[in-house]
Design an enzyme around this catalytic site. Structure first.
Site, PDB file in Angstrom:
ATOM      1  CB  SER A 197     -34.713   1.654  -4.519  1.00 44.38           C
ATOM      2  OG  SER A 197     -34.293   2.885  -5.073  1.00 44.38           O
ATOM      3  CE1 TYR A 257     -36.901  -0.073  -9.525  1.00 41.06           C
ATOM      4  CE2 TYR A 257     -36.557   2.081  -8.542  1.00 41.06           C
ATOM      5  CZ  TYR A 257     -36.134   0.793  -8.778  1.00 41.06           C
ATOM      6  OH  TYR A 257     -34.930   0.360  -8.260  1.00 41.06           O
TER       7      TYR A 257
HETATM    8  P1  NAD Z   1     -29.812  -5.122 -13.343  1.00 36.83           P
HETATM    9  O1  NAD Z   1     -30.461  -4.792 -14.619  1.00 36.83           O
HETATM   10  O2  NAD Z   1     -28.421  -5.587 -13.357  1.00 36.83           O
HETATM   11  O3  NAD Z   1     -30.648  -6.208 -12.545  1.00 36.83           O
HETATM   12  C1  NAD Z   1     -32.029  -6.353 -12.643  1.00 36.83           C
HETATM   13  C2  NAD Z   1     -32.292  -7.792 -12.995  1.00 36.83           C
HETATM   14  O4  NAD Z   1     -33.691  -8.049 -12.903  1.00 36.83           O
HETATM   15  C3  NAD Z   1     -31.922  -8.157 -14.417  1.00 36.83           C
HETATM   16  O5  NAD Z   1     -30.577  -8.589 -14.504  1.00 36.83           O
HETATM   17  C4  NAD Z   1     -32.894  -9.274 -14.747  1.00 36.83           C
HETATM   18  O6  NAD Z   1     -32.247 -10.527 -14.656  1.00 36.83           O
HETATM   19  C5  NAD Z   1     -33.924  -9.206 -13.638  1.00 36.83           C
HETATM   20  N1  NAD Z   1     -35.298  -9.187 -14.158  1.00 36.83           N
HETATM   21  C6  NAD Z   1     -36.030  -8.125 -14.530  1.00 36.83           C
HETATM   22  N2  NAD Z   1     -37.243  -8.548 -14.951  1.00 36.83           N
HETATM   23  C7  NAD Z   1     -37.267  -9.885 -14.811  1.00 36.83           C
HETATM   24  C8  NAD Z   1     -38.248 -10.888 -15.055  1.00 36.83           C
HETATM   25  N3  NAD Z   1     -39.467 -10.573 -15.527  1.00 36.83           N
HETATM   26  N4  NAD Z   1     -37.919 -12.175 -14.826  1.00 36.83           N
HETATM   27  C9  NAD Z   1     -36.687 -12.506 -14.346  1.00 36.83           C
HETATM   28  N5  NAD Z   1     -35.734 -11.599 -14.085  1.00 36.83           N
HETATM   29  C10 NAD Z   1     -36.024 -10.304 -14.311  1.00 36.83           C
HETATM   30  O7  NAD Z   1     -29.962  -3.822 -12.437  1.00 36.83           O
HETATM   31  P2  NAD Z   1     -29.695  -3.561 -10.887  1.00 36.83           P
HETATM   32  O8  NAD Z   1     -29.678  -2.098 -10.770  1.00 36.83           O
HETATM   33  O9  NAD Z   1     -28.572  -4.342 -10.368  1.00 36.83           O
HETATM   34  O10 NAD Z   1     -31.026  -4.048 -10.199  1.00 36.83           O
HETATM   35  C11 NAD Z   1     -31.021  -4.912  -9.090  1.00 36.83           C
HETATM   36  C12 NAD Z   1     -31.882  -4.346  -7.999  1.00 36.83           C
HETATM   37  O11 NAD Z   1     -31.332  -3.112  -7.541  1.00 36.83           O
HETATM   38  C13 NAD Z   1     -33.304  -4.032  -8.417  1.00 36.83           C
HETATM   39  O12 NAD Z   1     -34.180  -4.459  -7.390  1.00 36.83           O
HETATM   40  C14 NAD Z   1     -33.314  -2.523  -8.487  1.00 36.83           C
HETATM   41  O13 NAD Z   1     -34.591  -1.998  -8.240  1.00 36.83           O
HETATM   42  C15 NAD Z   1     -32.366  -2.185  -7.369  1.00 36.83           C
HETATM   43  N6  NAD Z   1     -31.843  -0.826  -7.383  1.00 36.83           N
HETATM   44  C16 NAD Z   1     -31.040  -0.395  -8.387  1.00 36.83           C
HETATM   45  C17 NAD Z   1     -30.534   0.897  -8.338  1.00 36.83           C
HETATM   46  C18 NAD Z   1     -29.623   1.415  -9.401  1.00 36.83           C
HETATM   47  O14 NAD Z   1     -29.341   2.602  -9.411  1.00 36.83           O
HETATM   48  N7  NAD Z   1     -29.133   0.598 -10.287  1.00 36.83           N
HETATM   49  C19 NAD Z   1     -30.868   1.738  -7.282  1.00 36.83           C
HETATM   50  C20 NAD Z   1     -31.691   1.273  -6.285  1.00 36.83           C
HETATM   51  C21 NAD Z   1     -32.173  -0.014  -6.345  1.00 36.83           C
END
Ligand code: NAD
Ligand code: MG
Length: 349
Positions: A241, A254
């Protein structure tokens, strides 16, 4: 839970084919026929002579009019569902077009039910890969939508729900995925926990523990289990991120894990170079996903989500598909230990 393929060979019928996949198959078929017919051409040349432009109509120059802030306030119980978000995120369901870049590859994606993981799963399948996804049992409805999309692309979908905070589950997940896919050459460690808390005084040891377990320990357990199974040429991709470089005050736990992920990726890339396994990270900026509406942002933050970015809107998960495909494909064979920023113009990494 195992996949439920309609056909015994694991390749489902492509009923909802929008024409893109079938034209790709026609195109691949034309190239293959050219080569089989004795044309001793390099694949690139054969491709050019097979008339790629005719079967590959132009793509729109600009993205669809993606939503901009202000957004409606909304809160879902963690881990949330993409299908219940307003507006619904775009993971490339109707737009991503493959061109055979990952034909025959076998990918495991954690958090593959929604957000970036779903975008990667759709793109990988349309590029020709079989895909296993992991998610939490509460996310089954989202996961089923993804499985349908993978099968509509004519590829095998493997669904393995379970909680990554458990080391034994992580080991089982990797072994199961590799067994059901017949091997493993792409691993996307993407699942994460993000909870917004205003002060260090509000951050409990339990919350710190959950965040580090999900974002760091699970990544370590999965990668450790996967490396012995991955052949030369494989690719490991971690979703990090911009928070690794430019942390928000309300995301102390985080952001710390995201910075650690970047160091992990860079060190591991050096370690695995000799084995021919590449390790890279994608570093998204603000992206419209369930993570944000399940405690990842305050309600005020959600309302103006993405407004700080030079593009003045959050990204949609589908806008990151290209990054995941690129890092997974063998065309990126000299790219390892890198962080691929998809931030809408912010300066990091
Ligand atoms: P999202 O909620 O769609 O995906 C996160 C997923 O993590 C969930 O769908 C869930 O299946 C999984 N998860 C969480 N805890 C879990 C556990 N204990 N066991 C199994 N699965 C688990 O959200 P996203 O934003 O697509 O996140 C995906 C990645 O992107 C993450 O690493 C997040 O840190 C990163 N990210 C997101 C953003 C943003 O703005 N959305 C920005 C930077 C980085
Ligand atoms: Mg989800």
């Amino acid at each position: 839970m195992d996949s439920q393929n309609d056909k015994p060979d694991g390749k489902a019928d492509n009923k909802a084919d929008d024409g893109v996949q079938s034209s790709r198959r026609r195109f691949v078929g034309t190239v293959a026929a050219g080569i089989a017919g004795g044309a001793a051409l390099a694949p690139g040349l054969a491709q050019a002579q097979a008339g790629a432009p005719a079967t590959n109509p132009p793509r729109p120059l600009t993205p669809p009019p993606y939503p901009k802030p202000p957004f409606q306030r909304q809160k879902q119980e963690w881990p949330g569902l993409a299908s219940k978000m307003t507006p619904r995120p775009d993971h490339g369901e109707t737009t991503y077009r493959g061109s055979g870049r990952l034909t025959g590859r076998r990918a495991l994606i954690t958090g593959g039910d929604s957000g970036m993981g779903r975008a990667a799963a759709i793109a990988y399948a349309r590029e020709g890969a079989d895909v296993a996804i992991n998610y939490l049992p509460a996310e089954e409805p989202d996961a089923r939508e993804v499985a349908d999309l993978i099968r509509q692309a004519g590829r095998k979908a493997v669904l393995i729900p379970g909680d990554l905070r458990d080391e034994n589950f992580c080991k089982r997940l990797v072994a199961d995925a590799a067994r059901q896919l017949g091997g493993l050459d792409i691993l996307v460690s993407n699942a994460a926990r993000q909870q917004s808390l205003p002060s260090i005084l509000d951050l409990s040891t339990a919350e710190m523990d959950q965040t580090f377990k999900t974002n760091l320990y699970a990544m370590f357990w999965i990668v450790k289990a996967a490396v012995p199974l991955m052949p030369q040429g494989s690719s490991i991709i971690v979703t990090a991120s911009v928070q690794a470089y430019d942390p928000s005050p309300n995301l102390l736990a985080y952001a710390s894990t995201k910075a650690a992920q970047v160091a992990f990726v860079k060190a591991l890339a050096k370690q695995l170079a000799e084995k021919g396994i590449r390790v890279n990270a994608v570093a998204p900026g603000p992206i419209w996903t369930p993570l944000q509406v399940t405690g990842g942002q305050t309600q005020e933050g959600l309302e103006k989500f993405g407004s700080d970015s030079p593009l003045k809107r959050p990204g949609q998960p589908g806008e990151l598909a290209g990054a995941y495909v690129n890092l997974a494909s063998s065309e990126s064979s000299y790219t390892t230990g890198q962080v691929y920023g998809v931030t809408g113009g912010a300066g990091f990494p």
